[in-house]
Design an enzyme around this catalytic site. Structure first.
Site, PDB file in Angstrom:
ATOM      1  N   HIS A   1       1.856   4.569  -2.799  1.00 63.74           N
ATOM      2  CA  HIS A   1       2.011   6.015  -2.612  1.00 63.74           C
ATOM      3  C   HIS A   1       3.389   6.467  -3.106  1.00 63.74           C
ATOM      4  CE1 HIS A   1      -1.638   7.035  -0.532  1.00 63.74           C
ATOM      5  NE2 HIS A   1      -1.421   6.223   0.494  1.00 63.74           N
TER       6      HIS A   1
ATOM      7  N   HIS B   1       3.492   6.842  -6.781  1.00 57.59           N
ATOM      8  CA  HIS B   1       2.792   8.067  -7.164  1.00 57.59           C
ATOM      9  C   HIS B   1       3.740   9.266  -7.077  1.00 57.59           C
ATOM     10  CE1 HIS B   1      -1.196  10.553  -6.670  1.00 57.59           C
ATOM     11  NE2 HIS B   1      -0.620  10.744  -7.832  1.00 57.59           N
TER      12      HIS B   1
ATOM     13  N   HIS C   1       0.835  -1.205   0.000  1.00 60.46           N
ATOM     14  CA  HIS C   1       0.000   0.000   0.000  1.00 60.46           C
ATOM     15  C   HIS C   1       0.872   1.259   0.000  1.00 60.46           C
ATOM     16  CE1 HIS C   1      -3.573   2.460   1.349  1.00 60.46           C
ATOM     17  NE2 HIS C   1      -2.572   3.228   1.780  1.00 60.46           N
ATOM     18  N   GLU C   2       1.780   1.337   0.964  1.00 62.14           N
ATOM     19  CA  GLU C   2       2.626   2.531   1.051  1.00 62.14           C
ATOM     20  C   GLU C   2       3.557   2.639  -0.156  1.00 62.14           C
ATOM     21  OE1 GLU C   2       1.790   4.710   3.045  1.00 62.14           O
ATOM     22  OE2 GLU C   2       0.537   3.506   4.370  1.00 62.14           O
TER      23      GLU C   2
END
Length: 699
Positions: free
Chosen positions: A495, A498, A491-492
């Site tokens: 980020h 991104h 999940h991280e």
């Protein structure tokens, strides 16, 4: 006169601090480190305040120069000049913010509180500057004739909107009130976060008898013994309120009384009637937020905030939450029945309580699927899971991650990697910091120590950090993750991608809507348990054996089991966040715990499932960041489940053409496009909730 005196005082303070530390303050010179990362080992506590004060002074001078420019306002001499101002302040604040979350102490807390009113005033001085607003408004009013490209036009629009939402159109008397509210809100949010962290850090469950450790794994016992030894309690065992300590204890500990004790401490963080208590603070905070919203012409704070989100209105948020609540609660009650059955199997007849859920849920899962989570951990060695995330990114985008030696680290526990694009071009630096420690806030997050931008026409690569709180490795063993922790890492990492792929020219459009920002992170979770991905990274830490096919099948079959609990506790927190911020008036003696129990009780939340975050430790909303926005995770899940279907539907979960479109339309543009437009550009249509319901097994 008051403003002039404050400005003079600020200049004097900055000059004094500058003279005192300018010779050795790392913020005052260009970094000469590899890739221009902050020289963490050289940065001392005493360097921050002088850099902050000088940065405030410099940006104030730059803003005044824009206002005093005798030339007609242009996009470059006004909007770009404003966007590029404050380099020193940005440079110092981004480092302080990162370290204050990951490695704080009392002195940093004090400095945060000291600087908060100065930062708030400085921001208001810019947004409420009539000369500056006049120049921006002149450009905004004729934006169609300025021959701006899409990115420039978006920056102008966002800059103008920032003034409007910052109070530039308010009369002078209301601007004065707004300044006071902004300062109070900022300080209350900072204090909430500090209270929450200190209250959690202060608690220790000390176990003295070995028989009280029944059910715990060898790794848990060894880690707890190590913690006790470090605290000078040799021969005992310590468990803390950090998730990697508390949650496995609740899952495995046979001693029900100790489970209750630790659970009760966990859900009462910030609610202990001590110096770290947050109840009264929350009451003040939501009242100040409401006052600000109504000053700005909105009926409640949620309406003010959501205007800038994909959801746009509180009604749209509640519509989504309500659609999911009934099937989630129904599924949770089915899971509770399974838990109650496990209690009866043991010949007991008590009614399950919240501290029993994780313990008996594991028994129910084992009975249904013959799966014990402790079977999975040996295959989830931290380094391998990390490399699994790198593998997925390489398969999708062709990028690579290489360890960097001899580079300054934000903490000795962290590690660093260089990210290169498929053509070999440098994309950025990625730090990863995995384990809990005193002074580190709970949870997991991704941030930056330098945002991506442009300088002299060349892309400045970002410096990204992933910070987690995973289970500490036992002495002599590698760190072994749970399936949830592996999910968190992916999940991280989403980020981080991104941030690494972002390619914008201006700070003012680098961000995206809060309820869109979780799309890049949550879509990465879909690859975690894909058999092809598991076979790459899920290898036994002792033998190197790839995770057996039958264990993968068990994982797949049991994957949706537990979603009743997970979705219900999440939705409860989302409702709680919204319910505070749709209030149109705040009772004088609001008891926030009574309010919490009432609004969740009225919806039928069962006592065995508390809100994922209770009011007094709900940092997402009370600490800022996700205020009236905790729903964003489920809003974005509608997007990520639909988006992942593009890969699945193609027959190739690593379809590089779809990945290219996802990168081009979702990960690269920052805030240049409207969030829904970005999604439609990628997918071709708006998403529905069907894929989410299927993914969570709720229909």
């Amino acid at each position: 006169m008051k403003k002039i005196m404050m400005a003079v005082a600020l200049v004097i303070l900055a000059s004094a601090c500058d003279e005192k530390t300018s010779d050795n303050n790392p913020f005052f010179t260009e970094y000469t480190t590899p890739f221009g990362v902050p020289p963490f080992q050289e940065i001392k506590l005493e360097h921050y305040e002088p850099a902050f004060l000088k940065g405030l002074e410099e940006q104030a001078t730059e803003i005044q120069a824009i206002c005093n420019n005798p030339d007609e306002a242009t996009f470059e001499n006004t909007v770009v000049a404003m966007d590029q101002s404050g380099k020193l302040l940005r440079k110092a604040r981004i480092v302080f913010s990162g370290l204050n979350s990951a490695n704080s102490n009392d002195e940093m807390d004090q400095l945060s509180r000291k600087m908060s009113p100065l930062f708030s005033k400085h921001s208001d001085d810019i947004r409420l500057n009539p000369q500056l607003f006049s120049r921006v408004k002149t450009l905004y009013d004729k934006k169609e004739s300025l021959d701006l490209n899409k990115e420039q036009k978006k920056l102008l629009e966002e800059t103008y909107k920032g003034f409007i939402r910052g109070g530039a159109n308010l009369p002078q008397d209301k601007q004065t009130i707004l300044r006071d509210l902004n300062s109070e809100i900022s300080l209350l949010q900072i204090t909430f976060s500090q209270n929450m962290r200190r209250d959690a850090d202060a608690y220790k469950l000390v176990i003295e008898k070995k028989e009280d450790l029944g059910g715990l794994t060898e790794t848990q016992i060894a880690t707890a013994a190590q913690a006790a030894q470090a605290a000078g309690l040799e021969g005992k065992w310590i468990f803390t309120l950090a998730n990697p300590s508390t949650l496995p204890f609740l899952q495995n500990a046979e001693n029900r009384a100790l489970r209750e004790k630790l659970f009760t401490a966990y859900i009462n963080r910030g609610n202990n009637n001590n110096q770290n208590d947050n109840k009264e603070l929350v009451s003040k905070l939501i009242a100040k937020r409401l006052e600000k919203a109504q000053l700005m012409g909105y009926e409640n704070y949620a309406s003010f905030i959501l205007e800038e989100r994909m959801s746009k209105t509180p009604e749209a948020v509640y519509e989504l939450l309500n659609e999911l609540w009934t099937p989630s609660l129904k599924k949770a009650k089915e899971e509770l029945a399974d838990i109650q059955a496990e209690i009866r199997k043991e010949g007991k007849n008590f009614t399950a309580e919240a501290w029993d859920w994780r313990y008996y849920f594991e028994k129910a899962r084992k009975a249904k699927f013959n799966l014990d989570e402790n079977e999975i951990r040996p295959y989830l060695k931290l380094d391998n899971v990390r490399d699994g995330a790198f593998y997925v990114a390489n398969k999708l985008y062709g990028i690579t991650f290489s360890p960097i030696a001899n580079i300054p680290l934000p903490h000795p526990d962290a590690e660093a990697f260089e990210c290169r694009d498929k053509n070999g071009a440098h994309l950025g630096v990625l730090y990863m910091d995995y384990f809990p420690r005193q002074g580190k806030r709970s949870g997991a997050w991704c941030g930056t120590y330098r945002a991506q931008t442009y300088k002299d026409g060349k892309r400045v690569a970002p410096i990204v950090t992933i910070v987690c709180n995973f289970s500490q490795p036992a002495p002599g063993l590698p760190a072994l993750l749970s399936a949830d922790e592996a999910n968190t890492l992916f999940h991280e990492f989403g980020h981080a991608l991104h941030n690494l792929f972002k390619d914008v020219h201006y700070y003012g459009i680098s961000g995206v809507a809060r309820d869109f920002v979780e799309l890049p992170s949550q879509i990465m979770e879909h690859w975690v348990l894909e058999p092809e991905v598991l076979k790459n990274y899920a290898k036994h830490y002792e033998t190197g054996e790839i995770i057996p096919a039958d264990l993968i099948k068990k994982l797949d079959k049991s994957g949706k089991y537990g979603q009743g609990f997970a979705t219900t506790e999440y939705l409860a927190a989302s409702y709680l966040d919204m319910d505070y911020h749709v209030l149109k008036e705040i009772p004088a003696n609001l008891d926030v715990m009574v309010f919490e129990n009432r609004v969740l009780g009225e919806r039928g939340l069962i006592k065995q499932i508390p809100s994922r975050y209770r009011t007094t430790y709900f940092n997402h909303t009370m600490g800022g960041g996700y205020t009236a926005g905790y729903y964003s995770y489920i809003w974005a899940e509608v997007l990520d489940c639909d988006a992942y279907q593009a890969f699945v539907g193609s027959g190739d979960i690593f379809n590089q053409e779809i990945a290219r479109k996802f990168r081009d339309y979702i990960l690269t543009p920052g805030g240049i496009e409207d969030a829904m437009d970005m999604y439609i550009n990628f997918r071709g249509s708006k998403p529905g909730t069907g894929a989410l319901l299927d993914n969570r097994g709720l229909r």
